[in-house]
Write an enzyme that holds these catalytic residues in place. Structure first.
Site, PDB file in Angstrom:
ATOM      1  N   ARG A 131     -44.585 -18.937  13.104  1.00 10.22           N
ATOM      2  CA  ARG A 131     -44.468 -19.647  14.458  1.00 10.22           C
ATOM      3  C   ARG A 131     -44.611 -18.806  15.640  1.00 10.22           C
ATOM      4  NH1 ARG A 131     -39.566 -21.414  15.411  1.00 10.22           N
ATOM      5  NH2 ARG A 131     -40.436 -23.529  16.707  1.00 10.22           N
ATOM      6  N   LYS A 196     -35.800 -14.256   4.695  1.00 11.85           N
ATOM      7  CA  LYS A 196     -36.727 -15.452   4.964  1.00 11.85           C
ATOM      8  C   LYS A 196     -37.840 -15.417   3.452  1.00 11.85           C
ATOM      9  CE  LYS A 196     -40.301 -17.432   7.551  1.00 11.85           C
ATOM     10  NZ  LYS A 196     -40.957 -17.437   9.052  1.00 11.85           N
ATOM     11  N   ARG A 334     -27.584 -15.113  14.260  1.00 14.95           N
ATOM     12  CA  ARG A 334     -26.509 -14.082  14.465  1.00 14.95           C
ATOM     13  C   ARG A 334     -25.926 -14.509  15.732  1.00 14.95           C
ATOM     14  NH1 ARG A 334     -31.300 -11.772  12.769  1.00 14.95           N
ATOM     15  NH2 ARG A 334     -31.834 -11.547  14.804  1.00 14.95           N
TER      16      ARG A 334
END
Length: 339
Positions: A131, A196, A334
């Site tokens: 993305r 990820k 975060r």
């Protein structure tokens, strides 16, 4: 990109790799004789494989072997691993050694009327994308890189939430393969222990009130060394780590079939029922609800609390001015720093 991009890995080099893929020791003389090559051609092929990130061990006077065996992707084996129902909806499987981008390839084919259900896989992507234009790091044979083309008889606006449906389906399929603690991060990242593991990229085209088509790309890290992943700009993890097993024990063709089956079923069901049946599965895989987040939209940053997913797939954020919903943006898990 078109199939011609696969020329980045010449057939001679692929033939050498297929011989070495079993992880056994093969002498240069035997490789040359088996493939009808000169010893120089064999040496050049081995040099090219090293440039692709494939680790080849040289045993002086004895030959060559891969440091780790490699199960190369095979269209026939992948199709054989699908259920009869998935095969009936399949528009064909193509496997490339190297391709610019599996998504771009299928989007180009879609322009020329290729039927929905076409699946494209690549061992390596030269211009793989995540993305926001990020590069997807994909050393040869170390990931699963696949895209699925699907066509719908409704307009492009009806695709809202499809990436969430696909993500929920992939998470469920990986959980069934033994990946515990898998989590979904809106809109299309799959995380394991906050790192990820995989990502989805959806690209669509069509009419506002007519038909549409979509390509969903999936990139799944299978087994990356720190050196190979040096360009990744976020915490990452691979499937071998999440499963706690050596990379050589991951059956890539079987796993590819499992994920393709999950995506085909999700794409088909979404066309009939929309996002609603996937929301409970998404919510069960979303541990971040109620946690502080920041959503980045261009140069703006909105701080708030993750409030869950709306019926249309939008992200609900509880901010200091009340609840807001977002259809696009980048989420940071975060807590923002205060100055």
């Amino acid at each position: 990109m078109t199939a011609g991009a696969a020329a980045a890995v010449p057939p001679t080099h692929l033939a050498v790799l297929r011989l070495l893929a079993d992880g056994e020791l093969h002498s240069g003389e035997a490789i040359a004789a088996r493939l009808g090559l000169s010893r120089t051609a064999v040496w050049k092929a081995l040099e090219k494989l090293a440039g692709l990130g494939i680790e080849v061990a040289t045993l002086r006077g004895r030959g060559y072997r891969l440091v780790e065996p490699l199960e190369l992707l095979d269209a026939g084996r992948i199709q054989a691993g699908l259920s009869a129902g998935a095969r009936a909806r399949l528009g064909g499987v193509e496997v490339h050694a190297s391709l610019g981008s599996t998504n771009s390839h299928l989007m180009e084919l879609a322009k020329h009327g290729v039927a929905g259900g076409r699946v494209c896989l690549a061992e390596h992507q030269e211009r793989g994308r995540g993305r926001h234009g990020r590069t997807w790091v994909s050393p040869f044979g170390r990931s699963l890189l696949l895209s699925v083309l699907w066509r719908y008889d409704f307009g492009i606006a009806g695709l809202a939430g499809l990436s969430l449906a696909a993500g929920a389906a992939v998470a469920d399929a990986l959980r069934a393969q033994g990946v515990a603690d898998i989590a979904l991060k809106w809109p299309n990242d799959l995380l394991w222990h906050g790192r990820k593991l995989a990502g989805l990229l959806l690209e669509a085209a069509g009419e506002a009130h007519g038909s549409s088509h979509v390509v969903i790309g999936l990139g799944l890290n299978l087994s990356l060394t720190p050196r190979q992943a040096a360009e990744i700009d976020q915490p990452w993890v691979d499937l071998a780590t999440a499963l706690g097993r050596p990379a050589g024990r991951i059956e890539r063709n079987r796993l590819a079939a499992t994920l393709i089956e999950a995506l085909i079923e999700a794409l088909d069901r979404f066309g009939r029922e929309g996002l609603a049946p996937f929301l409970p599965l998404w919510e069960a895989s979303d541990p971040y609800r109620g946690e502080p987040i920041a959503i980045l939209i261009g140069s703006r940053t909105i701080d708030g609390i993750h409030g869950g997913i709306a019926e249309d797939g939008a992200l609900r954020v509880l901010t200091e001015i009340g609840e807001q919903t977002f259809q696009a943006g980048e989420v940071s898990l975060r807590p923002p720093r205060r100055t």
